[in-house]
Scaffold this motif. Structure first.
Motif, PDB file in Angstrom:
ATOM      1  N   GLU A   1       0.834  -1.207   0.000  1.00  0.00           N
ATOM      2  CA  GLU A   1       0.000   0.000   0.000  1.00  0.00           C
ATOM      3  C   GLU A   1       0.871   1.260   0.000  1.00  0.00           C
ATOM      4  O   GLU A   1       0.594   2.237  -0.688  1.00  0.00           O
ATOM      5  CB  GLU A   1      -0.908   0.013   1.239  1.00  0.00           C
ATOM      6  CG  GLU A   1      -2.033  -1.023   1.184  1.00  0.00           C
ATOM      7  CD  GLU A   1      -2.878  -0.881  -0.079  1.00  0.00           C
ATOM      8  OE1 GLU A   1      -3.278   0.268  -0.411  1.00  0.00           O
ATOM      9  OE2 GLU A   1      -3.139  -1.913  -0.758  1.00  0.00           O
ATOM     10  N   GLU A   2       1.927   1.147   0.789  1.00  0.00           N
ATOM     11  CA  GLU A   2       2.860   2.267   0.911  1.00  0.00           C
ATOM     12  C   GLU A   2       3.464   2.615  -0.448  1.00  0.00           C
ATOM     13  O   GLU A   2       3.429   3.767  -0.898  1.00  0.00           O
ATOM     14  CB  GLU A   2       3.963   1.862   1.905  1.00  0.00           C
ATOM     15  CG  GLU A   2       4.606   2.993   2.661  1.00  0.00           C
ATOM     16  CD  GLU A   2       3.600   4.005   3.184  1.00  0.00           C
ATOM     17  OE1 GLU A   2       3.860   5.192   2.963  1.00  0.00           O
ATOM     18  OE2 GLU A   2       2.546   3.625   3.783  1.00  0.00           O
ATOM     19  N   GLU A   3       3.983   1.571  -1.096  1.00  0.00           N
ATOM     20  CA  GLU A   3       4.614   1.749  -2.414  1.00  0.00           C
ATOM     21  C   GLU A   3       3.617   2.323  -3.412  1.00  0.00           C
ATOM     22  O   GLU A   3       3.950   3.172  -4.233  1.00  0.00           O
ATOM     23  CB  GLU A   3       5.142   0.407  -2.930  1.00  0.00           C
ATOM     24  CG  GLU A   3       6.385  -0.082  -2.206  1.00  0.00           C
ATOM     25  CD  GLU A   3       6.758  -1.515  -2.565  1.00  0.00           C
ATOM     26  OE1 GLU A   3       7.957  -1.780  -2.696  1.00  0.00           O
ATOM     27  OE2 GLU A   3       5.831  -2.365  -2.716  1.00  0.00           O
ATOM     28  N   LYS A   4       2.395   1.830  -3.328  1.00  0.00           N
ATOM     29  CA  LYS A   4       1.358   2.290  -4.252  1.00  0.00           C
ATOM     30  C   LYS A   4       1.119   3.793  -4.104  1.00  0.00           C
ATOM     31  O   LYS A   4       1.000   4.512  -5.088  1.00  0.00           O
ATOM     32  CB  LYS A   4       0.050   1.540  -3.988  1.00  0.00           C
ATOM     33  CG  LYS A   4      -0.094   0.289  -4.822  1.00  0.00           C
ATOM     34  CD  LYS A   4      -1.458  -0.319  -4.614  1.00  0.00           C
ATOM     35  CE  LYS A   4      -1.346  -1.818  -4.803  1.00  0.00           C
ATOM     36  NZ  LYS A   4      -2.439  -2.569  -4.227  1.00  0.00           N
ATOM     37  N   LYS A   5       1.058   4.210  -2.863  1.00  0.00           N
ATOM     38  CA  LYS A   5       0.804   5.635  -2.600  1.00  0.00           C
ATOM     39  C   LYS A   5       1.890   6.493  -3.224  1.00  0.00           C
ATOM     40  O   LYS A   5       1.625   7.526  -3.834  1.00  0.00           O
ATOM     41  CB  LYS A   5       0.747   5.891  -1.086  1.00  0.00           C
ATOM     42  CG  LYS A   5      -0.638   5.653  -0.540  1.00  0.00           C
ATOM     43  CD  LYS A   5      -0.800   6.356   0.802  1.00  0.00           C
ATOM     44  CE  LYS A   5      -2.084   5.862   1.431  1.00  0.00           C
ATOM     45  NZ  LYS A   5      -1.869   5.192   2.712  1.00  0.00           N
ATOM     46  N   VAL A   6       3.131   6.036  -3.049  1.00  0.00           N
ATOM     47  CA  VAL A   6       4.271   6.801  -3.566  1.00  0.00           C
ATOM     48  C   VAL A   6       4.159   6.979  -5.077  1.00  0.00           C
ATOM     49  O   VAL A   6       4.247   8.091  -5.609  1.00  0.00           O
ATOM     50  CB  VAL A   6       5.604   6.103  -3.210  1.00  0.00           C
ATOM     51  CG1 VAL A   6       6.775   6.837  -3.843  1.00  0.00           C
ATOM     52  CG2 VAL A   6       5.765   6.020  -1.710  1.00  0.00           C
ATOM     53  N   ILE A   7       3.899   5.872  -5.783  1.00  0.00           N
ATOM     54  CA  ILE A   7       3.884   5.967  -7.245  1.00  0.00           C
ATOM     55  C   ILE A   7       2.651   6.727  -7.738  1.00  0.00           C
ATOM     56  O   ILE A   7       2.695   7.448  -8.736  1.00  0.00           O
ATOM     57  CB  ILE A   7       4.017   4.567  -7.905  1.00  0.00           C
ATOM     58  CG1 ILE A   7       4.328   4.689  -9.413  1.00  0.00           C
ATOM     59  CG2 ILE A   7       2.780   3.719  -7.709  1.00  0.00           C
ATOM     60  CD1 ILE A   7       5.685   5.241  -9.702  1.00  0.00           C
TER      61      ILE A   7
END
Ligand code: ADP
Length: 626
Positions: free
Chosen positions: A495-501
């Motif tokens: 989820e974290e990575e998704k938010k960043v991208i």
């Protein structure tokens, strides 16, 4: 009497026979006996449906005589016979069965292969005889006809006297040569041996006059006398007890009957009691039958009613996905004079077909479990068939077949089942990942695959056109859905990575939509990604049709408009990302050129064509020259 010429292909085949270097010349007798047996079947079968044809089952037989002094062998049957036209058509022309493929094979193979694989029927007589005559009479005519030929020069047909219905074939055996001892074919024992070797299970008596010895009455002396004897055992192989049949017998029977030069992968012989009693003898071949992908290929099993052949290819006995299975079914519970149309509705046939399907399935499961190596060999040849089976009819049979399917695994580096895949899934993994492409190597190099591999996920590599369609119709295995690694939604990011991208994409919204426009909206969208490790770009897709499926669908007729909704993904961690951001701010024309090249690269990686190769090539050269 007019001399007729053989048809061109027949002449070539005949030349091959006459000058044959094939060492196994003795099979000529098997071929003639098998024709005789077929002819008797035909007559007997007709007698069941046609009141005008009367035959006594007990009288039906094949007779063989040897006249050593005159170098003559005769093979006589009281079967259906041939009239003048049939003699001309059947013996003047190459055998219809398999002739198409046969012609092709004549071009490239030597005769050893041809005879071994296909059997050549009547013409094999010319391997041992320099003159052959066929006297024949059918049930409908009083007049008999005689066909005669000394080989490639042609043949004659003339009326002749013939008392009985049926066919008599006379062979004038060639003189002995240095290479070949033709005399042995005039030896009574040798002929008996050949009959037992190849034609033991012919269901009609094959009779010969044999010499016997007995004690002279009232003395201790022996005398010899002649007697007619049945040489073959007549019990069909499948009616014998399983424990009395050797592997070799099963294999030889298969090879001769189904013209395969190799032993089968598996023999399935069963005798079933129950509502419908039947015996089945089934073979799973090692290799594809030579005509498997021929449009004339007909699936089916031979159907016998108490030892009498009633149909050569009963298609109703085999589901399409097991069409590679060869073999026969013999049931006393089937009526002999059942017609092809009636068979389709026959309850007995339906029940037997169902049982046979289950039997084949469970035998394949056993093979998969206990003999993986051979199962994989089998799957290489017939796997596509099973995958089509799972896909066809809207997946009606998918549950029966899904456990028999194998796909190449990125981690195991070999073929694996869904079950095996699922048993190894990582914690929290909800989907079975797959990628499709032209070959294992090409898929292995796909950028999106690499990122899955890096994170330790197993990916199934799909290389057959049908594969993705099959997975889509199967939908899930053990509650785990299938997900294409190129599919936008198959996310392995946190989820974290998704938010960043997401934020990156949001910030570059204008740039991305400008690039999409530049590419004439050929892609559904353009976005930055963090999933690609070293690769600059890749193509993924949104929606149901993947890039691979688009290729397949467009190769099929009536389906030319399938379009995958493609997404061009650009590696945000790559130098190129910085460069295009810079160009977007400073030089839009240059940005457009970069966009075109990046898109073309992404297509090439997927194995897709590019529409403007010259333009792209010129652009690349422009940068190379800088
Ligand atoms: P195949 O048996 O594979 O069809 P053959 O060359 O052996 O090829 O025979 C060609 C045809 O000649 C057969 O299909 C059959 O119709 C006919 N024939 C051959 N032998 C006989 C026979 N003894 N009685 C009746 N017809 C025969």
């Amino acid at each position: 009497m007019a001399n007729k010429e053989f048809k061109a292909e027949s002449k070539r085949l005949l030349d091959l026979m006459i000058n044959s270097i094939y060492t196994n010349k003795e099979i000529f007798l098997r071929e003639l006996i098998s024709n005789a047996s077929d002819a008797i079947d035909k007559l007997y079968f007709r007698s069941l449906t046609d009141k005008n044809v009367k035959v006594n089952r007990e009288d039906l037989k094949i007779n063989i005589t040897i006249d050593k002094d005159n170098r003559i062998i005769t093979v006589t049957d009281n079967g259906c016979g041939m009239n003048e036209k049939e003699l001309d058509e059947n013996l003047g022309t190459i055998a219809k069965s398999g002739s198409l493929k046969f012609k092709e094979d004549l071009e490239e193979k030597d005769d050893v292969d041809i005879i071994g694989q296909f059997g050549v029927g009547f013409y094999s007589a010319f391997m041992v005889a320099d003159k052959v005559s066929v006297e024949s009479r059918t049930f409908d005519e009083k007049q008999g006809y005689k066909w005669e030929s000394s080989g490639a020069d042609g043949y004659t047909i003339e009326p002749c006297e013939k008392e009985d219905v049926g066919t008599k074939i006379t062979l004038h055996i060639k003189e002995k040569t240095e290479e070949e001892d033709y005399d042995e074919f005039l030896d009574n024992y040798k002929i008996q041996e050949i009959i037992r070797k190849y034609s033991n299970y012919i269901r009609y008596p094959i009779q010969m006059e044999v010499e016997k010895r007995r004690k002279k009455e009232g003395t201790e002396e022996y005398e010899s006398y002649k007697d007619i004897e049945t040489i073959n055992s007549m019990t069909p192989l499948w009616k014998k007890d399983k424990k009395d049949i050797t592997e070799e017998e099963y294999n030889n029977f298969y090879k001769e009957k189904f013209y395969d030069s190799e032993n089968p992968l598996k023999v399935i012989h069963s005798s079933v009691e129950g509502q419908y009693k039947y015996i089945s003898l089934l073979y799973i071949p090692k290799n594809l039958p030579w005509d498997f992908y021929n449009k004339d290929f007909e699936k089916g099993l031979e159907l016998y009613s108490n030892g009498v052949l009633i149909m050569e290819k009963c298609g109703d006995l085999l589901p399409d996905y097991f069409s590679f299975v060869r073999g026969l079914v013999d049931s006393d519970d089937l009526s002999l004079n059942i017609s092809r149309e009636m068979l389709q509705h026959d309850r007995g046939v339906k029940v037997i077909a169902k049982n046979i399907e289950n039997k084949i399935k469970s035998e394949l499961e056993n093979l998969l479990k206990n003999d993986r190596e051979n199962y994989e060999k089998f799957f290489e040849n017939f796997g596509v068939q099973l995958k089509f089976g799972a896909y066809n009819n809207f997946g009606m049979n998918k549950d029966k077949l899904k456990d028999l399917l194998l796909f190449y695994s990125s981690t195991e580096k070999k073929l694996v089942t869904f079950k095996e895949y699922v048993s190894r899934m990582k914690e929290g993994q909800t989907s079975i990942y797959y990628a499709s492409g032209e070959s294992i190597d090409k898929i292995d190099m796909l950028p999106q695959v690499e990122s899955f591999k890096d994170k330790g996920y197993e990916v199934l590599y799909l290389t057959d056109n049908i594969d993705e369609f099959t997975l889509q119709i199967i939908m899930d295995y053990d509650g785990k859905s299938f997900a294409n690694v190129s599919q936008e939604s198959s996310d392995i990011e946190s989820e974290e990575e998704k938010k960043v991208i997401e934020k990156v994409n949001e910030d570059n919204k204008d740039l991305l939509s400008f690039m999409k426009e530049t590419l004439n909206n050929e892609v559904q969208s353009v976005r930055f990604t963090h999933k690609l490790k070293n690769h600059p770009v890749c193509l993924t897709n949104e929606g149901f049709i993947s890039v691979g499926m688009e290729k397949t669908l467009n190769a099929m007729q009536n389906n030319q408009n399938a379009k995958a909704q493609m997404v061009l993904e650009i590696n945000d961690n790559h130098e190129i990302a910085k460069k295009i951001r810079f160009l977007y701010q400073t030089d839009k024309e240059e940005f457009k050129k970069y966009s075109k090249i990046l898109y073309a690269q992404a297509r090439l990686i997927e194995g897709l064509e590019i529409e403007n190769p010259t333009e792209i090539s010129n652009l690349v050269c422009e940068y190379l020259s800088k």
